[in-house]
Design a protein around this motif. Structure first.
Motif, PDB file in Angstrom:
ATOM      1  N   UNK A 162      98.744  19.882   6.766  1.00  0.00           N
ATOM      2  CA  UNK A 162      98.190  20.695   8.490  1.00  0.00           C
ATOM      3  C   UNK A 162      98.105  21.151   8.064  1.00  0.00           C
ATOM      4  N   UNK A 163      98.282  22.472   7.295  1.00  0.00           N
ATOM      5  CA  UNK A 163      97.512  23.916   7.023  1.00  0.00           C
ATOM      6  C   UNK A 163      96.011  24.880   7.804  1.00  0.00           C
ATOM      7  N   UNK A 164      95.433  23.000   7.574  1.00  0.00           N
ATOM      8  CA  UNK A 164      94.115  23.637   7.796  1.00  0.00           C
ATOM      9  C   UNK A 164      94.344  23.077   9.574  1.00  0.00           C
ATOM     10  N   UNK A 165      94.931  22.270  10.010  1.00  0.00           N
ATOM     11  CA  UNK A 165      94.800  22.578  11.710  1.00  0.00           C
ATOM     12  C   UNK A 165      95.752  23.465  12.589  1.00  0.00           C
ATOM     13  N   UNK A 184      94.030  25.644  15.059  1.00  0.00           N
ATOM     14  CA  UNK A 184      95.449  26.139  16.158  1.00  0.00           C
ATOM     15  C   UNK A 184      95.191  27.910  16.399  1.00  0.00           C
ATOM     16  N   UNK A 185      95.139  28.408  15.646  1.00  0.00           N
ATOM     17  CA  UNK A 185      96.169  30.325  15.645  1.00  0.00           C
ATOM     18  C   UNK A 185      94.482  30.623  15.916  1.00  0.00           C
ATOM     19  N   UNK A 186      93.504  30.332  15.006  1.00  0.00           N
ATOM     20  CA  UNK A 186      91.998  30.505  15.481  1.00  0.00           C
ATOM     21  C   UNK A 186      91.632  30.746  16.926  1.00  0.00           C
ATOM     22  N   UNK A 187      91.988  29.448  17.354  1.00  0.00           N
ATOM     23  CA  UNK A 187      91.272  29.546  18.353  1.00  0.00           C
ATOM     24  C   UNK A 187      92.611  30.060  20.251  1.00  0.00           C
TER      25      UNK A 187
END
Length: 174
Positions: free
Chosen positions: A101-104, A108-111
């Motif tokens: 789930x690294x990309x997700x 989420x952090x970038x959002x």
């Protein structure tokens, strides 16, 4: 092919795209994630994405880091792209491997950064200290696509002909 090639374990490079839209559209809901944020700061999101190239250990952005032999990933590209209207966003990332789930989680952090809930310094602090965030909230699974895989014995160009011309030429790098 000679030997026993393995689709997962023989891959030397992977590229993912995560698509986001910021307005309700039933035609996008199966291909892209809806996030109704009034105004995302795309410049800050892009700045944070570029930080990923400086670090190798992504322990803080994995759901179960202790289940892995190691949490080292060699990110070779990470960027934010936006359409000309500014209401569709694409996060693109490439690496030799990815954690669970690294990309997700990164999306989420970038959002959160774009929405002003998380600072770039707080984001980078996780990469420096390797401390797990108190809350790991991954982005929705819809919108995440494996875009390209390279193998030492096979390197095919990505097939993007399924995109309409307005979708493929409409993206601007931030």
């Amino acid at each position: 092919m000679e030997g026993k090639p393995h689709a997962r374990f023989d891959a030397v490079h992977r590229e993912y795209d995560y698509f986001i839209h910021t307005y309700k559209d039933p035609f996008l809901s199966n291909q892209s994630s809806l996030y109704l944020y009034p105004k995302l700061n795309l410049d800050k999101m892009s700045e944070a994405a570029k930080l990923l190239l400086k670090y190798k250990d992504f322990r803080p952005f994995c759901t179960h880091p202790d289940k892995n032999e190691h949490t080292i990933c060699h990110v070779t590209a990470a960027g934010i792209f936006v359409n000309t209207k500014g209401d569709r966003i694409r996060f693109n990332i490439s690496s030799n491997r990815f954690l669970g789930k690294m990309i997700r989680i990164l999306t989420g952090k970038l959002l959160k950064i774009g929405n002003g809930e998380l600072s770039i310094d707080e984001f980078e602090n996780h990469l420096i200290t390797l401390e797990l965030p108190k809350i790991l909230r991954p982005a929705h699974p819809i919108g995440l696509y494996l875009s390209k895989v390279n193998y030492p014995y096979l390197n095919l160009p990505p097939r993007t002909d399924f995109l309409t011309p307005s979708q493929s030429s409409d993206w601007i790098s931030i």
